[in-house]
Design a protein around this motif. Sequence first.
Motif: not given
Length: 246
Positions: A131-152
Amino acid sequence: QLAASFNELLTAINQNAEQEREFTSNAAHELRTPIAAIRSHVQLLERRSADHPEIIPRSIHFIGEESLRMQKLVDSLLTLSRADRGTLKLVSFDLTAIVHETIEEERAVLQQPLNVKVATGVQVFGNAESVQQILAAIMENAGKYSPADQPITIELTADTERVQLTIADLGIGITDEDKARIFDRFYRVDSARTREIGGTGLGLAIVAQLVKINQSDIQVMDNHPQGSQFIMTFPPTTSSVETAPK
Ligand code: ADP
Protein backbone atom coordinates in the motif's frame (compact mmCIF):
# COMPACT_ATOMS: atom_id res chain seq x y z
CA GLN A 1 -21.55 -26.68 -24.82
CA LEU A 2 -18.37 -28.43 -23.74
CA ALA A 3 -16.80 -27.60 -27.11
CA ALA A 4 -17.83 -23.97 -26.76
CA SER A 5 -16.22 -23.59 -23.35
CA PHE A 6 -13.15 -25.46 -24.59
CA ASN A 7 -12.86 -22.96 -27.43
CA GLU A 8 -13.28 -20.07 -24.99
CA LEU A 9 -10.50 -21.51 -22.87
CA LEU A 10 -8.26 -21.90 -25.91
CA THR A 11 -8.92 -18.29 -26.94
CA ALA A 12 -8.08 -17.11 -23.43
CA ILE A 13 -4.82 -19.10 -23.43
CA ASN A 14 -3.86 -17.68 -26.83
CA GLN A 15 -4.63 -14.15 -25.69
CA ASN A 16 -2.50 -14.67 -22.64
CA ALA A 17 0.40 -15.99 -24.71
CA GLU A 18 0.05 -13.05 -27.07
CA GLN A 19 0.10 -10.59 -24.13
CA GLU A 20 3.22 -12.27 -22.76
CA ARG A 21 4.95 -12.05 -26.13
CA GLU A 22 4.05 -8.39 -26.35
CA PHE A 23 5.28 -7.75 -22.82
CA THR A 24 8.63 -9.46 -23.43
CA SER A 25 9.11 -7.61 -26.69
CA ASN A 26 8.29 -4.28 -25.01
CA ALA A 27 10.71 -4.99 -22.16
CA ALA A 28 13.48 -5.95 -24.59
CA HIS A 29 12.84 -2.87 -26.65
CA GLU A 30 12.92 -0.58 -23.60
CA LEU A 31 16.24 -2.10 -22.50
CA ARG A 32 17.72 -1.91 -25.96
CA THR A 33 17.56 1.90 -26.09
CA PRO A 34 19.77 2.59 -23.04
CA ILE A 35 22.10 -0.29 -23.98
CA ALA A 36 22.62 1.18 -27.45
CA ALA A 37 23.29 4.60 -25.93
CA ILE A 38 25.83 3.17 -23.48
CA ARG A 39 27.61 1.21 -26.23
CA SER A 40 27.88 4.23 -28.48
CA HIS A 41 29.44 6.30 -25.69
CA VAL A 42 31.88 3.50 -24.85
CA GLN A 43 32.93 3.35 -28.54
CA LEU A 44 33.31 7.11 -28.59
CA LEU A 45 35.52 6.97 -25.51
CA GLU A 46 37.63 4.16 -27.02
CA ARG A 47 38.19 5.93 -30.33
CA ARG A 48 38.32 9.58 -29.45
CA SER A 49 39.16 10.13 -25.82
CA ALA A 50 42.93 10.05 -26.37
CA ASP A 51 42.79 12.97 -28.83
CA HIS A 52 39.75 14.67 -27.33
CA PRO A 53 39.84 14.28 -23.56
CA GLU A 54 37.11 16.94 -23.26
CA ILE A 55 34.48 14.37 -24.31
CA ILE A 56 35.23 12.14 -21.32
CA PRO A 57 33.08 13.80 -18.63
CA ARG A 58 30.10 14.17 -20.98
CA SER A 59 30.20 10.52 -22.05
CA ILE A 60 30.60 9.34 -18.48
CA HIS A 61 27.58 11.43 -17.53
CA PHE A 62 25.48 9.85 -20.32
CA ILE A 63 26.58 6.34 -19.38
CA GLY A 64 25.59 7.06 -15.78
CA GLU A 65 22.16 8.38 -16.80
CA GLU A 66 21.42 5.51 -19.15
CA SER A 67 22.50 2.83 -16.70
CA LEU A 68 20.25 4.44 -14.08
CA ARG A 69 17.37 4.22 -16.55
CA MET A 70 18.15 0.53 -17.09
CA GLN A 71 18.30 -0.08 -13.38
CA LYS A 72 14.88 1.53 -12.83
CA LEU A 73 13.40 -0.56 -15.60
CA VAL A 74 14.88 -3.81 -14.31
CA ASP A 75 13.70 -2.98 -10.75
CA SER A 76 10.18 -2.35 -12.09
CA LEU A 77 10.20 -5.62 -14.05
CA LEU A 78 11.22 -7.54 -10.93
CA THR A 79 8.55 -5.83 -8.80
CA LEU A 80 5.97 -6.65 -11.45
CA SER A 81 6.98 -10.28 -11.65
CA ARG A 82 6.80 -10.59 -7.86
CA ALA A 83 3.39 -8.88 -7.87
CA ASP A 84 2.22 -11.23 -10.65
CA ARG A 85 2.87 -14.19 -8.40
CA GLY A 86 0.37 -12.54 -6.03
CA THR A 87 1.89 -13.90 -2.86
CA LEU A 88 1.72 -11.17 -0.28
CA LYS A 89 0.69 -11.59 3.31
CA LEU A 90 -2.55 -9.75 4.06
CA VAL A 91 -3.13 -8.63 7.63
CA SER A 92 -5.01 -5.92 9.44
CA PHE A 93 -2.86 -2.79 9.67
CA ASP A 94 -2.94 0.88 10.61
CA LEU A 95 -3.53 2.67 7.28
CA THR A 96 -3.44 6.11 8.91
CA ALA A 97 0.11 5.50 10.13
CA ILE A 98 1.25 4.13 6.75
CA VAL A 99 -0.25 7.11 4.90
CA HIS A 100 1.49 9.60 7.21
CA GLU A 101 4.78 7.73 6.91
CA THR A 102 4.61 7.72 3.10
CA ILE A 103 3.65 11.39 2.97
CA GLU A 104 6.69 12.31 5.05
CA GLU A 105 8.99 10.30 2.77
CA GLU A 106 7.48 11.81 -0.38
CA ARG A 107 7.55 15.34 1.03
CA ALA A 108 11.33 15.16 0.73
CA VAL A 109 11.26 14.36 -3.00
CA LEU A 110 8.23 16.30 -4.23
CA GLN A 111 8.40 19.97 -5.07
CA GLN A 112 4.66 20.58 -4.70
CA PRO A 113 3.08 21.62 -1.40
CA LEU A 114 1.03 18.79 0.12
CA ASN A 115 -2.51 19.21 1.36
CA VAL A 116 -3.14 16.43 3.89
CA LYS A 117 -6.59 15.38 5.17
CA VAL A 118 -6.14 12.02 6.81
CA ALA A 119 -8.74 10.39 9.10
CA THR A 120 -7.31 9.04 12.35
CA GLY A 121 -7.14 5.40 13.42
CA VAL A 122 -8.15 3.77 10.13
CA GLN A 123 -7.47 0.03 10.10
CA VAL A 124 -7.70 -1.99 6.89
CA PHE A 125 -6.94 -5.48 5.72
CA GLY A 126 -4.09 -5.73 3.24
CA ASN A 127 -0.34 -5.59 2.83
CA ALA A 128 1.10 -2.42 4.37
CA GLU A 129 4.32 -2.40 2.36
CA SER A 130 2.55 -2.66 -0.96
CA VAL A 131 0.00 0.00 0.00
CA GLN A 132 2.94 2.25 0.77
CA GLN A 133 4.40 1.45 -2.67
CA ILE A 134 1.06 2.24 -4.37
CA LEU A 135 0.70 5.57 -2.58
CA ALA A 136 4.31 6.56 -3.28
CA ALA A 137 3.98 5.75 -7.00
CA ILE A 138 0.78 7.76 -7.40
CA MET A 139 2.15 10.70 -5.42
CA GLU A 140 5.32 10.68 -7.53
CA ASN A 141 3.23 10.68 -10.72
CA ALA A 142 1.16 13.57 -9.35
CA GLY A 143 4.46 15.37 -8.79
CA LYS A 144 5.80 14.50 -12.26
CA TYR A 145 2.69 15.60 -14.11
CA SER A 146 1.85 18.83 -12.31
CA PRO A 147 3.53 22.23 -11.91
CA ALA A 148 5.80 22.68 -8.89
CA ASP A 149 3.58 25.31 -7.27
CA GLN A 150 0.27 23.42 -7.48
CA PRO A 151 -0.62 21.49 -4.31
CA ILE A 152 -1.22 17.73 -4.24
CA THR A 153 -4.05 16.64 -1.95
CA ILE A 154 -3.95 13.34 -0.05
CA GLU A 155 -7.23 12.44 1.59
CA LEU A 156 -8.12 9.38 3.64
CA THR A 157 -11.77 8.89 4.56
CA ALA A 158 -13.43 6.02 6.37
CA ASP A 159 -16.99 5.10 7.22
CA THR A 160 -18.76 1.82 7.81
CA GLU A 161 -19.27 1.35 4.06
CA ARG A 162 -15.74 1.84 2.82
CA VAL A 163 -12.26 3.26 3.22
CA GLN A 164 -11.01 5.55 0.48
CA LEU A 165 -7.61 7.00 -0.23
CA THR A 166 -7.57 9.85 -2.76
CA ILE A 167 -4.56 11.52 -4.35
CA ALA A 168 -5.54 14.61 -6.34
CA ASP A 169 -3.32 16.87 -8.43
CA LEU A 170 -3.80 20.07 -10.41
CA GLY A 171 -1.59 18.94 -13.28
CA ILE A 172 -1.92 18.17 -16.98
CA GLY A 173 -4.88 15.80 -16.55
CA ILE A 174 -5.68 12.57 -18.41
CA THR A 175 -8.15 12.26 -21.31
CA ASP A 176 -10.98 9.73 -21.03
CA GLU A 177 -9.37 7.64 -23.76
CA ASP A 178 -6.08 7.49 -21.86
CA LYS A 179 -7.80 6.81 -18.51
CA ALA A 180 -8.73 3.40 -19.91
CA ARG A 181 -5.13 2.59 -20.83
CA ILE A 182 -2.73 4.13 -18.30
CA PHE A 183 -2.73 0.98 -16.15
CA ASP A 184 -1.56 -1.12 -19.11
CA ARG A 185 2.03 -2.32 -19.09
CA PHE A 186 4.37 0.09 -20.91
CA TYR A 187 1.53 2.47 -21.80
CA ARG A 188 2.51 6.15 -21.77
CA VAL A 189 0.32 8.98 -22.95
CA ASP A 190 1.55 10.09 -26.35
CA SER A 191 2.16 13.79 -25.81
CA ALA A 192 5.17 16.09 -26.00
CA ARG A 193 4.80 16.83 -22.27
CA THR A 194 4.87 13.15 -21.31
CA ARG A 195 7.87 12.40 -23.54
CA GLU A 196 9.73 15.32 -22.05
CA ILE A 197 9.11 14.09 -18.49
CA GLY A 198 10.30 10.53 -19.15
CA GLY A 199 9.33 7.25 -17.52
CA THR A 200 8.89 3.56 -18.18
CA GLY A 201 5.11 3.22 -18.39
CA LEU A 202 5.36 0.44 -15.79
CA GLY A 203 4.57 2.45 -12.65
CA LEU A 204 0.79 2.23 -12.88
CA ALA A 205 0.91 -1.35 -14.18
CA ILE A 206 2.66 -2.25 -10.92
CA VAL A 207 0.11 -0.20 -8.98
CA ALA A 208 -2.77 -2.07 -10.68
CA GLN A 209 -1.23 -5.44 -9.82
CA LEU A 210 -0.58 -4.46 -6.20
CA VAL A 211 -4.11 -3.07 -5.84
CA LYS A 212 -5.45 -6.41 -7.09
CA ILE A 213 -3.36 -8.34 -4.57
CA ASN A 214 -4.77 -6.08 -1.84
CA GLN A 215 -8.26 -7.05 -3.01
CA SER A 216 -8.89 -3.36 -3.47
CA ASP A 217 -9.96 -1.17 -6.33
CA ILE A 218 -8.47 1.88 -8.01
CA GLN A 219 -10.12 4.47 -10.21
CA VAL A 220 -8.90 7.55 -12.01
CA MET A 221 -11.10 10.61 -12.45
CA ASP A 222 -10.80 14.24 -13.44
CA ASN A 223 -9.98 16.66 -10.66
CA HIS A 224 -11.53 20.12 -10.51
CA PRO A 225 -10.78 22.65 -11.86
CA GLN A 226 -8.01 20.62 -13.53
CA GLY A 227 -5.71 17.63 -13.15
CA SER A 228 -6.47 14.07 -12.08
CA GLN A 229 -7.41 12.14 -8.99
CA PHE A 230 -6.67 8.52 -8.18
CA ILE A 231 -9.06 6.89 -5.72
CA MET A 232 -8.15 3.62 -4.02
CA THR A 233 -11.02 1.85 -2.28
CA PHE A 234 -10.30 -0.80 0.36
CA PRO A 235 -12.67 -3.64 1.08
CA PRO A 236 -15.22 -2.94 3.86
CA THR A 237 -13.76 -3.22 7.32
CA THR A 238 -16.87 -2.60 9.41
CA SER A 239 -15.45 -4.04 12.58
CA SER A 240 -12.16 -2.16 12.54
CA VAL A 241 -13.21 1.36 11.61
CA GLU A 242 -13.03 3.64 14.60
CA THR A 243 -16.37 5.40 15.04
CA ALA A 244 -16.66 8.74 16.73
CA PRO A 245 -18.15 8.58 20.25
CA LYS A 246 -21.80 9.72 20.39
P1 ADP B 1 5.42 6.62 -16.39
O1 ADP B 1 6.71 5.96 -16.02
O2 ADP B 1 5.33 6.96 -17.83
O3 ADP B 1 5.05 7.76 -15.50
P2 ADP B 1 3.09 5.21 -15.33
O4 ADP B 1 2.66 3.80 -15.58
O5 ADP B 1 3.35 5.63 -13.93
O6 ADP B 1 4.36 5.44 -16.25
O7 ADP B 1 1.97 6.17 -15.95
C1 ADP B 1 1.48 5.92 -17.27
C2 ADP B 1 1.11 7.22 -17.95
O8 ADP B 1 -0.04 7.78 -17.32
C3 ADP B 1 2.18 8.30 -17.87
O9 ADP B 1 3.10 8.19 -18.92
C4 ADP B 1 1.37 9.58 -17.96
O10 ADP B 1 1.15 9.89 -19.31
C5 ADP B 1 0.02 9.20 -17.34
N1 ADP B 1 -0.14 9.70 -15.95
C6 ADP B 1 0.06 9.00 -14.80
N2 ADP B 1 -0.22 9.73 -13.72
C7 ADP B 1 -0.61 10.94 -14.17
C8 ADP B 1 -1.05 12.16 -13.53
N3 ADP B 1 -1.14 12.27 -12.20
N4 ADP B 1 -1.40 13.20 -14.36
C9 ADP B 1 -1.32 13.10 -15.70
N5 ADP B 1 -0.92 11.99 -16.35
C10 ADP B 1 -0.56 10.92 -15.60
